[in-house]
Motif scaffolding. Structure first.
Motif, PDB file in Angstrom:
ATOM      1  N   PRO A   1      -6.776  -0.385   0.744  1.00  0.00           N
ATOM      2  CA  PRO A   1      -5.760   0.474   0.115  1.00  0.00           C
ATOM      3  C   PRO A   1      -5.137   1.490   1.065  1.00  0.00           C
ATOM      4  CG  PRO A   1      -7.952   1.264  -0.441  1.00  0.00           C
ATOM      5  CD  PRO A   1      -8.132   0.087   0.479  1.00  0.00           C
TER       6      PRO A   1
ATOM      7  N   GLU B   1       2.497   1.639  -3.412  1.00  0.00           N
ATOM      8  CA  GLU B   1       1.507   2.093  -4.392  1.00  0.00           C
ATOM      9  C   GLU B   1       1.235   3.593  -4.233  1.00  0.00           C
ATOM     10  OE1 GLU B   1      -1.476  -0.508  -5.446  1.00  0.00           O
ATOM     11  OE2 GLU B   1      -2.963   1.048  -5.963  1.00  0.00           O
TER      12      GLU B   1
ATOM     13  N   ALA C   1       0.835  -1.211   0.000  1.00  0.00           N
ATOM     14  CA  ALA C   1       0.000   0.000   0.000  1.00  0.00           C
ATOM     15  C   ALA C   1       0.868   1.258   0.000  1.00  0.00           C
ATOM     16  CB  ALA C   1      -0.943  -0.009   1.202  1.00  0.00           C
TER      17      ALA C   1
END
Lengths: 251, 251
Positions: free
Chosen positions: A129, A102, A99
């Motif tokens: 997320p 990202e 996460a």
């Protein structure tokens, strides 16, 4: 009955810079969930202070909610403090690493990756997320300190806590608190299972002179004590002394 | 450097009914007095809880300020809790008896006279005609919970606490906190005597993305760290990242 403690972590709360809103929010939410908040602590961003406060709070309540100290900067030490309080090592949680990578992409750095180092065995509580760690270790539940994030994540998770509801009655009175004290003393002795509160207000702008509250989980008992209170108030101080009666927990 | 703890006593603070204002007020005032608030606790109106919290707070700070629990009703148990924490009996304080009798006149009752029963050796802190007990036992200072009364009585007394002032710098930044973390980590290592804080804000309405604070008692050191921070922020993120710099402790 389930009980809770809140541990709010952050120097800014103690320096007067920031007025607490998380503890107040959680107190209200816990109340609506039927969970009794027994204690709150505000501590600095210092590992030793957090460890000691965790031990204290865990002795006092069934579960402890912490807020703050889970970000990427040097003053975020909640993860290591919780690990230390439970004697567990910090381990890198792959889902958090993903996460974080990202979110930050090429800007990832060692400090932001520190947010993925959670106490061994921690259960992640956040929606997938979200890259800031929100987690449980035994009976300690850790949430972020930024109020918007704290509320959002607590609300998404809170239903697991729900207990039978509290019931209460509020009487706003035009009576001096000292004159009321003997009556309340007797009523509390008559209803030891309930919680009677008395809150004076001062000044010309006050909407009443004392607020009296009756609270408990047993609705018929709260109703009975409330009726007895109103009856005794009327007979001691007259009808005009009773300004307003509210049942705040009734939707 | 003098340190303090605040112990706010009252079920209403933990049930979500009442939002704390005393702790926040005292935190700000202590700050302006140069006293570092190390810890705050919110506990219920229960003698045992107050006694334990007093022991905890006294271990953590040079002085403890309590608010609440000094009125005439059954839920006012601060006087007996402080007496128990110090192993002292409660004794009737003649000046309080006089003030209570003067205020209540013929309406005096055993409950209001309970406000005159203070721990043996307590020093009264209030102005003469005030009938609610405000007092010190060793390093514990007890104030009322009603915010107007707490402020009035604290303000009348507070100057005895004054220490050298805090100095601080606030930088409002348009930078992601994670990107800032390595810089802050280095700066904190370079200035270990100062306290660096980092406070992200989220949402479209936020006036900045991160607030960074530099604080300490050594003014030249705060100024030097502030200059280094601003310099490094500009060189890492450009001039536009620095939205605003404030010196909040400078009159």
């Amino acid at each position: 009955m389930k009980t809770a403690a809140v541990l709010a972590i952050g120097n800014e709360l103690l320096s007067g810079k920031t007025r607490d809103s998380n503890m107040h929010y959680l107190a209200g939410e816990l109340r609506r969930l039927g969970v009794a908040l027994r204690l709150s602590l505000f501590v600095r961003d210092e590992e030793e202070e957090i460890v000691e406060a965790l031990h204290y709070a865990r002795r006092k309540a069934d579960l402890v909610l912490t807020t703050g100290g889970v970000g990427p900067t040097h003053d975020d030490v909640t993860l290591s403090a919780v690990a230390r309080a439970f004697g567990r090592p910090l381990v890198r949680e792959p889902r958090l690493v993903d996460a974080i990578r990202e979110y930050y992409g090429e800007r990832v750095n060692p400090e932001v990756l520190r947010m993925a180092e959670v106490p061994e065995g921690a259960e992640l509580l956040q929606p997938a997320p979200f890259f800031v760690p929100v987690f449980r270790v035994e009976n300690v539940y850790c949430f972020p300190g930024v109020p918007e994030a704290c509320r959002l994540l607590f609300d998404a998770w809170k239903e697991v806590l729900r207990q039978s509801p509290f019931h209460s009655l509020r009487c706003e009175l035009d009576v001096e608190e000292g004159d009321l004290a003997p009556l309340l003393q007797r009523l509390q002795a008559e209803f030891p299972a309930l919680e009677l509160g008395s809150y004076p207000r001062f000044g010309d702008q006050a909407p009443y002179r004392v607020l009296v509250t009756v609270e408990g989980k047993d609705r018929p008992l709260v109703d009975r004590a409330g009726a007895a209170l109103i009856d005794q108030l009327r007979s001691c101080f007259g009808d005009d002394a009773l300004l307003r009666v509210v049942h705040p927990d009734t939707p």
